[in-house]
Design an enzyme around this catalytic site. Structure first.
Site, PDB file in Angstrom:
ATOM      1  CD  GLU A 185      18.000 -11.054  -9.882  1.00  0.00           C
ATOM      2  OE1 GLU A 185      17.562 -11.745  -8.962  1.00  0.00           O
ATOM      3  OE2 GLU A 185      17.545  -9.930 -10.153  1.00  0.00           O
ATOM      4  CE  LYS A 241      11.752  -1.385  -6.386  1.00  0.00           C
ATOM      5  NZ  LYS A 241      12.574  -2.310  -7.194  1.00  0.00           N
ATOM      6  CG  HIS A 243      20.354 -35.636  -8.724  1.00  0.00           C
ATOM      7  ND1 HIS A 243      20.804 -36.907  -8.445  1.00  0.00           N
ATOM      8  CD2 HIS A 243      21.454 -34.903  -9.034  1.00  0.00           C
ATOM      9  CE1 HIS A 243      22.125 -36.940  -8.553  1.00  0.00           C
ATOM     10  NE2 HIS A 243      22.537 -35.727  -8.914  1.00  0.00           N
ATOM     11  CB  CYS A 280      -0.867   0.036   1.239  1.00  0.00           C
ATOM     12  SG  CYS A 280      -1.835  -1.432   1.488  1.00  0.00           S
ATOM     13  NE  ARG A 328       4.509   1.880  -1.028  1.00  0.00           N
ATOM     14  CZ  ARG A 328       5.457   1.661  -0.116  1.00  0.00           C
ATOM     15  NH1 ARG A 328       6.683   2.055  -0.367  1.00  0.00           N
ATOM     16  NH2 ARG A 328       5.194   1.065   1.008  1.00  0.00           N
ATOM     17  CD1 TRP A 368      -0.165  -5.263  -4.048  1.00  0.00           C
ATOM     18  CD2 TRP A 368      -0.015  -6.340  -2.096  1.00  0.00           C
ATOM     19  NE1 TRP A 368       0.404  -6.490  -4.283  1.00  0.00           N
ATOM     20  CE2 TRP A 368       0.501  -7.171  -3.100  1.00  0.00           C
ATOM     21  CE3 TRP A 368      -0.034  -6.821  -0.790  1.00  0.00           C
ATOM     22  CZ2 TRP A 368       1.013  -8.438  -2.852  1.00  0.00           C
ATOM     23  CZ3 TRP A 368       0.476  -8.084  -0.536  1.00  0.00           C
ATOM     24  CH2 TRP A 368       0.992  -8.873  -1.556  1.00  0.00           C
ATOM     25  CE  LYS A 397      14.517  -8.935 -11.971  1.00  0.00           C
ATOM     26  NZ  LYS A 397      15.123  -9.027 -10.673  1.00  0.00           N
ATOM     27  CG  ASN A 411       1.946   0.219   4.031  1.00  0.00           C
ATOM     28  OD1 ASN A 411       1.706  -0.965   3.815  1.00  0.00           O
ATOM     29  ND2 ASN A 411       3.121   0.764   3.829  1.00  0.00           N
ATOM     30  N   GLY A 412       0.159  -1.882   6.091  1.00  0.00           N
ATOM     31  CA  GLY A 412       0.675  -2.847   7.058  1.00  0.00           C
ATOM     32  C   GLY A 412      -0.378  -3.889   7.363  1.00  0.00           C
ATOM     33  CD  GLU A 451      10.807 -10.029 -10.655  1.00  0.00           C
ATOM     34  OE1 GLU A 451      10.203  -9.782  -9.615  1.00  0.00           O
ATOM     35  OE2 GLU A 451      12.012  -9.761 -10.820  1.00  0.00           O
TER      36      GLU A 451
HETATM   37  C1  F6R Z   1      12.652  -9.061  -7.667  1.00  0.00           C
HETATM   38  C2  F6R Z   1      12.627  -8.165  -6.530  1.00  0.00           C
HETATM   39  C3  F6R Z   1      12.358  -8.757  -5.197  1.00  0.00           C
HETATM   40  C4  F6R Z   1      13.156  -8.014  -4.113  1.00  0.00           C
HETATM   41  C5  F6R Z   1      12.731  -8.539  -2.729  1.00  0.00           C
HETATM   42  C6  F6R Z   1      13.516  -7.880  -1.622  1.00  0.00           C
HETATM   43  O1  F6R Z   1      12.927  -8.369  -8.849  1.00  0.00           O
HETATM   44  O2  F6R Z   1      12.784  -6.975  -6.655  1.00  0.00           O
HETATM   45  O3  F6R Z   1      12.626 -10.131  -5.161  1.00  0.00           O
HETATM   46  O4  F6R Z   1      14.515  -8.221  -4.330  1.00  0.00           O
HETATM   47  O5  F6R Z   1      11.369  -8.304  -2.533  1.00  0.00           O
HETATM   48  O6  F6R Z   1      13.284  -6.508  -1.583  1.00  0.00           O
HETATM   49  P1  F6R Z   1      14.270  -5.530  -0.844  1.00  0.00           P
HETATM   50  O7  F6R Z   1      15.590  -5.593  -1.537  1.00  0.00           O
HETATM   51  O8  F6R Z   1      13.628  -4.191  -0.926  1.00  0.00           O
HETATM   52  O9  F6R Z   1      14.385  -6.043   0.568  1.00  0.00           O
END
Ligand code: F6R
Length: 622
Positions: free
Chosen positions: A495, A617, A518, A2, A27, A76, A499, A112-113, A502
Site C-alpha cells: 500500500e 476514482k 532473487h 466518466c 472520478r 474519461w 500511494k 458512462n461505461g 500513483e
Molecule cells: C488506490 C486506489 C485504487 C482502488 C481500486 C479499487 O489509491 O484507490 O487502487 O483501491 O481502484 O477501488 P474500489 O475500492 O472502489 O473497488
C-alpha cells in the site's frame, strides 16, 4: 471514470450541471460537455477538452446556455482520444464537426461505461444511412436508440429497452428526446447512476455528492431498468417496458463531508479523517465489548461452518485483503486466498463447499470486483461485500454486506476507506477466530480493546506529520523507491508503494524483503531509497538485514517501526515510530506515515494530488 449529471426543473440547468460535474471531478476525466434545452428548442451542445473550467468559461459559468432541462458529462477516454469530437454529449443527427451547437437531432445523450459490441452495431447503422463524426461507442448507442425510435415509431422507453437488448457491455445513459421537452430518460447496467427528486425538480448523477446540495431523496435505479425523469417525478420501467416501483432512499451524509473543509487537498483531509472513519466503522461492529456482525447477516454459525475464505478486490482494496489474510490465518486458523479481481474473474478456481468470497470495494462499482462477485455467486459460494458506498451495485448484489463508515471519499488515492476496510476485516478476523474456538475469551477481550484504541493511536501518528513533510522534500527527486517488509509488513509495503507511485509518479515497488535477493537487488544504486516496514517482532531483524544489504550497495534507508524498537536507528538513516499495538492490527498505524510521505512528495513535486493523471476514482470499466 466518466461522470454523468442531469437536471430538469424550474431553474436554469447549466449552472446546476456544471456544479454537479465539479463534484464528480474526482472520478477522473479529460473533457466535458453539456446539452441544455430551452423549452421545445433543440438541445444546445457545448463541449471542452481539459479541465472543467474550460467548459465553464465557454458558457459564462453556464449563464449563456438558456434552458431548464439538461445533461452533462465528464469523459474519461476509453474509445477514441480525449478530444472535442469525442467528448459527450453525442447527438443522433448526421453532422460534421464535433457535434456541438444546435444539431438537428431527435436524441442527444451521455454515457458512462463501455459498449463491447459497438463495432458491429456501428456497421449496422452505417448500412442504414447513419454517419459518424466521433470514434466513441456512445455515439453508436445514441444513434441506435434513434434508429429504433424511428423504425418502430415507439416512445423513448421502448426505444431504449430495444437498444439495451442489443448492446453488450456496461452503461449508465442519460438521453433527451426532441419530442419530449423537459424530460430526461436514463438507463443503466453495471455502471453507477442515481436519480434524485425534490419539489418541482429532478436530478441524475453518477454519485451522490453531485446532487447532495439540492436533494437527499434518491432512487437507486437497478440494472437493466429505464427511468423517465420529469421535474419532481420519476417513473421506472423494466426491460419489458412495464412500470416498476423503486424505494426512495434518504441520504444521511453530511454535505460538508464532501467539501475540503480548510485542507489544501481532499487527500490530506481524508488522511486526517481516518481516526473518525475507523472509529465509526468499529462502533458499528462492536457493541458492549463484543463484535456483532449480525447487521451484515453474518451469524456465528455461519462463521463456524466456513472451510475457506477467498478475498477478491483491486488496488488498495486488494492490499487490505493481503493484510487480512495474515490476520485471519493467524487468529482463526482458516485458509485464506487473496485474488486480484481482474484475474479471479477469468480463472476456474476450485472452491470447496462453505467458501466465503469477500469482495472489498470502496466504491462498490469497480467493474472487475463486480464481475468477480458474480462469478463467485455462479459457483454457489457465499458472498460478503465490504463496501463504503451505500446502495452501490456490489453492495446490492452480494449475499451479505458489511458497510465501512468512511463517508464520501473524493481524492482518487484512497486513504480513509482503506483504513476503514482494514479494521472491518480485523473485526471479522477476531470474531471468526472467537466463534471457531481459536482464541480464548480473554484474548477476545484483549483484541477488542486493542482495536478500539486504534483511532486515538492514528491521531498520534498524524501528530508526527511535519517530520514526514521534511523528509519528503529530501526525496522529491528520487527515481526509484523500494518498500520492503515481511508478513503483514509486506502487505503494508504494497500500500505504501502504491500511494507513493500513483500520486508522485516516482517509480516504486513493494517487495517481500526476502525476495529482494532473487533479482531486484540488482536495481539498487547509490542513494536509491529503500523503505522498510519493521513492525513484526519475529521478522523485523530479518528485514533490517535485507535493508543493510541494500545499504552496502549504496541505498539510503528509511524505517517505519514500533515505538521502543530504537535498535532500528543503528542501521537506518531516517526512522519513523508508530505507537505500540497488538501486532495483528499494526497496518492501521504503519500505513499512515506512508500515506503522508506519498502525499507530501506529490505536493513537493507540484502535482495534482487529488486527481493524478490517467487515474479514475471509480474504475467502472474492465
Ligand atoms: C488506490 C486506489 C485504487 C482502488 C481500486 C479499487 O489509491 O484507490 O487502487 O483501491 O481502484 O477501488 P474500489 O475500492 O472502489 O473497488
Amino acid at each position: 471514470m466518466c461522470g454523468i449529471v442531469g437536471y430538469t426543473g424550474k431553474d436554469q440547468a447549466a449552472p446546476i450541471l456544471l456544479d454537479g460535474l465539479a463534484r464528480l471531478e474526482y472520478r477522473g476525466y479529460d473533457s466535458a460537455g453539456l446539452a441544455v434545452r430551452d423549452g421545445d428548442a433543440l438541445a444546445e451542445v457545448v463541449k471542452a477538452t481539459g479541465k472543467l473550467y474550460h467548459l465553464a468559461d465557454k458558457t459564462d459559468q453556464g449563464r449563456s446556455l438558456p434552458g431548464c432541462c439538461g445533461i452533462g458529462h465528464t469523459r474519461w477516454a476509453t474509445h477514441g482520444d480525449p478530444s472535442l469530437v469525442n467528448a459527450h454529449p453525442h447527438v443522433s443527427g448526421n453532422c460534421s464537426g464535433s457535434g456541438s451547437g444546435q444539431v438537428e437531432s431527435d436524441v442527444v445523450g451521455v454515457h458512462n461505461g463501455i459498449i463491447e459490441n459497438f463495432t458491429e452495431l456501428k456497421e449496422k447503422l452505417l448500412r442504414h444511412g447513419y454517419a459518424f463524426y466521433s470514434d466513441t461507442d456512445t455515439e453508436v448507442v445514441v444513434k441506435l436508440v434513434d434508429y429504433y425510435y424511428k423504425k418502430y415509431k415507439i416512445g423513448p422507453v421502448d426505444a431504449i429497452t430495444r437498444t439495451m437488448v442489443r448492446v453488450r457491455g456496461s452503461y449508465a445513459l442519460a438521453l433527451m428526446f426532441k419530442d419530449y421537452p423537459g424530460e430526461i430518460f436514463a438507463a443503466r447496467k453495471d455502471s453507477p447512476l442515481i436519480i434524485g427528486t425534490a419539489e418541482e425538480a429532478s436530478f441524475l448523477a453518477s454519485d451522490v455528492p453531485a446532487i447532495l446540495k439540492y436533494t437527499r431523496q434518491v432512487y437507486y435505479i437497478d440494472n437493466l431498468q429505464v427511468a423517465r425523469v420529469a421535474p419532481g417525478s420519476v417513473k421506472f420501467y423494466d426491460l419489458n417496458g412495464d412500470e416498476v416501483t423503486l424505494p426512495l432512499t434518504e441520504i444521511t451524509w453530511d454535505a460538508a463531508a464532501a467539501e475540503k473543509g480548510g485542507y489544501e487537498h481532499f487527500m490530506l483531509k481524508e488522511i486526517h479523517e481516518q481516526p473518525q472513519a475507523v472509529r465509526d466503522t468499529l462502533n458499528s461492529l462492536i457493541h458492549e465489548s463484543r463484535i456483532d456482525l449480525t447487521a451484515a447477516g453474518l451469524t456465528d454459525d455461519m462463521l463456524r461452518s466456513l472451510a475457506q475464505i477467498d478475498i477478491v478486490a483491486c488496488g488498495s482494496a486488494w492490499h487490505v485483503g493481503m493484510a487480512a489474510q495474515y490476520v485471519i490465518e493467524d487468529l482463526a486458523k482458516l485458509p485464506v486466498r487473496v485474488e486480484l479481481a481482474s484475474e479471479f474473474r477469468y480463472r476456474n478456481i476450485p472452491m470447496p463447499e462453505n467458501t466465503l468470497v469477500i469482495v472489498i470495494s470502496q466504491s462498490g462499482e469497480t467493474a472487475d470486483s463486480l464481475a468477480a462477485l458474480r462469478v463467485a455467486k455462479e459457483r454457489d459460494a457465499k458472498t460478503l461485500a465490504v463496501v463504503n458506498v451505500v446502495g452501490s451495485t456490489i453492495a446490492r448484489e452480494a449475499d451479505h454486506v458489511l458497510y465501512t463508515l468512511a463517508g464520501p471519499e473524493i481524492a482518487v488515492a484512497t486513504t480513509k476507506a482503506y483504513s476503514a476496510q482494514l479494521v472491518a476485516m480485523d473485526a471479522l478476523a477476531v470474531q471468526t477466530a472467537y466463534v471457531r474456538g481459536a482464541v480464548s475469551q480473554e484474548q477476545y477481550g484483549h483484541f477488542i480493546e486493542e482495536l478500539s484504541a486504534i483511532p486515538d493511536k492514528i491521531k498520534r501518528v498524524l501528530e508526527d506529520k511535519e517530520r514526514l513533510q521534511w523528509f519528503s522534500s529530501k526525496i522529491a527527486n528520487a527515481h526509484d523507491i523500494f518498500f520492503i517488509g515481511r508478513g503483514l509488513d509486506y502487505a503494508i509495503s504494497l500500500e505504501g508503494s502504491l500511494k507513493m507511485k500513483e500520486i508522485s509518479y516516482i517509480h516504486s515497488e513493494a517487495y517481500a524483503a526476502g525476495e529482494l535477493k532473487h533479482g531486484t537487488i540488482s536495481l539498487i544504486e547509490r542513494n536509491t531509497l529503500v523503505i522498510g516496514v519493521l513492525t513484526q517482532s519475529e521478522l523485523f531483524e530479518k528485514t533490517i538485514s535485507n535493508m543493510v544489504e541494500c545499504k552496502s550497495r549504496g541505498a539510503y534507508l528509511m524505517g517505519v517501526t514500533t515505538n521502543g524498537n530504537f535498535i532500528v536507528e543503528d542501521s537506518v538513516n531516517f526512522t519513523v515510530y508508530i505507537p505500540k499495538t497488538d501486532e495483528h492490527f499494526v497496518s492501521s498505524l504503519a500505513v499512515v506515515p506512508l500515506q503522508l510521505l506519498g502525499y507530501y512528495t506529490s505536493v513537493n513535486r507540484g502535482l495534482d494530488v487529488d486527481k493524478p493523471r490517467n487515474l479514475a476514482k471509480s474504475v467502472t470499466v474492465e
